[in-house]
Design a protein around this motif. Structure first.
Motif, mmCIF file in Angstrom:
data_model
loop_
_atom_site.group_PDB
_atom_site.id
_atom_site.type_symbol
_atom_site.label_atom_id
_atom_site.label_comp_id
_atom_site.label_asym_id
_atom_site.label_seq_id
_atom_site.Cartn_x
_atom_site.Cartn_y
_atom_site.Cartn_z
ATOM 1 N N GLU A 18 0.134 -1.646 0.468
ATOM 2 C CA GLU A 18 -0.144 0.073 -0.201
ATOM 3 C C GLU A 18 0.654 1.280 -0.062
ATOM 4 O OE1 GLU A 18 -1.899 -3.182 2.195
ATOM 5 O OE2 GLU A 18 0.007 -2.190 2.382
ATOM 6 N N ALA A 22 0.516 3.900 -2.369
ATOM 7 C CA ALA A 22 0.848 5.547 -2.422
ATOM 8 C C ALA A 22 1.947 6.997 -3.004
ATOM 9 C CB ALA A 22 0.440 5.825 -1.186
ATOM 10 N N GLN A 33 -5.469 11.668 -0.759
ATOM 11 C CA GLN A 33 -5.207 9.598 -0.702
ATOM 12 C C GLN A 33 -5.821 9.349 0.189
ATOM 13 O OE1 GLN A 33 -1.052 8.052 -0.855
ATOM 14 N NE2 GLN A 33 -2.005 8.841 -2.474
ATOM 15 N N THR A 34 -6.368 7.640 0.841
ATOM 16 C CA THR A 34 -6.061 7.539 1.663
ATOM 17 C C THR A 34 -5.523 6.477 1.742
ATOM 18 O OG1 THR A 34 -8.667 8.422 2.394
ATOM 19 C CG2 THR A 34 -7.706 7.147 3.623
ATOM 20 N N VAL A 35 -5.310 5.814 2.838
ATOM 21 C CA VAL A 35 -4.050 4.468 2.317
ATOM 22 C C VAL A 35 -4.725 3.545 3.412
ATOM 23 C CG1 VAL A 35 -1.907 2.808 2.847
ATOM 24 C CG2 VAL A 35 -1.920 4.845 2.456
ATOM 25 N N ARG A 39 -5.830 -1.295 -0.281
ATOM 26 C CA ARG A 39 -5.935 -0.846 -1.513
ATOM 27 C C ARG A 39 -5.722 1.340 -0.749
ATOM 28 N NH1 ARG A 39 -11.924 -0.828 -1.861
ATOM 29 N NH2 ARG A 39 -10.879 -3.293 -2.125
ATOM 30 N N VAL A 40 -5.505 1.965 -1.893
ATOM 31 C CA VAL A 40 -5.583 3.621 -1.833
ATOM 32 C C VAL A 40 -6.239 3.766 -2.009
ATOM 33 C CG1 VAL A 40 -4.218 5.428 -1.905
ATOM 34 C CG2 VAL A 40 -2.935 2.540 -1.897
#
Length: 381
Positions: A18, A22, A33-35, A39-40
């Protein structure tokens, strides 16, 4: 082309990758973005769909997140799905199969959830297209419903076959390393094309080929197509723009010193064919050679490798011998750094030293550690 809209997108990846995904997204300009696990989530427009499919080296696929909501009953799932804007993406003639998964959720029957989602999407499209029958003869829009802790996430898959399928590999060896993981190993090593790179267990050549793509800044998706190229929402000129950008970014005038060897001549044949298909045949050197005879050339290089696993290929004694010979090779390379992915708990023993860093990664379903042994920095010129 119409004005582009901001979308919520998901770069799905293997567990452990991840942070690398990112970083890749930030380098492409997608910093919002959000990790999450595997998934990112990031923000981008329709052009971002094309660019990330073309450029991401360590992600598996790019998804459009259609919506997310709590669903503890089939009614909640049906109404939540029906309320989403499917007709903004899916045309009247589209194929729209539904895939699903459920973890720690009351709606645990995946086939039942898939059926509910399909019915809800049909009802949503009926309201827009004024028809009760969808022939599903057009482009494919794969819908995924993912239930985690009673939260349903609905996505559309823009990629099609996983991003690790670059298009250069027609054959595979017995235990191939995925292209996405190979690229991750090279990126984690912080290798640069000014340094030699060598893989003494190169198998079908995945690490050297991915390193060359990185060294020349070649987008890994340039030699393949994607599911969303057939979508009305993402017209051909958008993909043309993304590909033109990628071709302009290639730096094929950078000298590369990348080599690989393997004791298996059939694997080397596959590696040579893959390098040729990737347009890199002249830049990569492959040899049939046991690790005990390997002699990497140059100083301050990076040895990046995936030695054989006893649990994977069924011969523990051979795997231990390979690790012992790898440790002996490293002792002959005092200026080199080494990066070894292995499930072997005794790897540091065979290398004759503690790793400076190690990171848990999954090679398929096998839990491994990526051991990093740093050599001295090259002298300043």
């Amino acid at each position: 082309m119409n004005a582009l809209a901001e979308l919520e997108l998901v770069a799905a990846c293997a567990m452990g990758l991840e942070a690398i995904v990112a970083r890749e997204l930030k380098e492409l300009g997608y910093a919002e973005q959000t990790v999450e696990n595997g998934r990112v989530v990031f923000r981008g427009d329709e052009l971002a769909v094309a660019r990330t499919n073309l450029w991401l080296r360590t992600a598996d696929r790019i998804l459009v997140r259609m919506g997310q909501f709590t669903a503890t009953t089939f009614d909640e799932l049906f109404e939540g799905v029906k309320a989403l804007g499917w007709a903004g993406w899916i045309p009247e003639d589209a194929q729209f199969p539904v895939e699903g998964r459920s973890h720690k959720s009351q709606l645990s029957s995946v086939p039942a959830c898939q059926g509910i989602v399909k019915k809800a999407v049909v009802e949503s499209l009926k309201q827009v297209y004024g028809t009760s029958w969808f022939a599903e003869t057009g482009p494919r829009y794969t819908i995924e419903v993912s239930l985690l802790n009673d939260v349903a996430t609905l996505t559309l898959d823009t990629t099609g076959p996983s991003l690790h399928k670059r298009g250069y590999r027609k054959l595979v060896t017995e235990a191939p390393l995925k292209e996405t993981l190979a690229a991750a190993l090279v990126l984690l090593s912080r290798w640069s094309p000014q340094r030699p790179l060598y893989d003494p267990f190169c198998g079908s050549g995945t690490i050297p080929i991915e390193a060359a793509l990185i060294g020349w800044n070649i987008a890994p998706g340039l030699r393949r197509e994607f599911a969303a190229e057939a979508w009305d929402r993402l017209p051909p000129e958008l993909w043309d723009d993304a590909r033109d950008e990628a071709y302009d970014a290639v730096r094929d005038d950078v000298p590369l010193d990348i080599a690989g060897s393997d004791i298996d001549s059939a694997a080397i044949d596959v590696a040579v064919a893959a390098a040729k298909a990737a347009g890199l045949a002249r830049e990569l050197r492959f040899r049939v050679e046991p690790v005990a005879a390997a002699k990497p050339r140059g100083d301050y290089g990076a040895l990046i490798t995936n030695p054989p696993y006893g649990e994977r290929l069924g011969d523990q004694r051979e795997a231990e011998r390979a690790l012992r010979e790898l440790g002996q090779l490293l002792q002959q390379l005092p200026t080199w750094s080494a990066f070894v992915i292995s499930p072997a708990r005794q790897l540091e023993h065979y290398m004759g030293r503690k790793s400076d860093k190690n990171r848990k990664l999954f090679n398929g379903r096998i839990e491994t550690h990526f051991h990093q042994f740093f050599g001295p920095l090259p002298p300043r010129t």
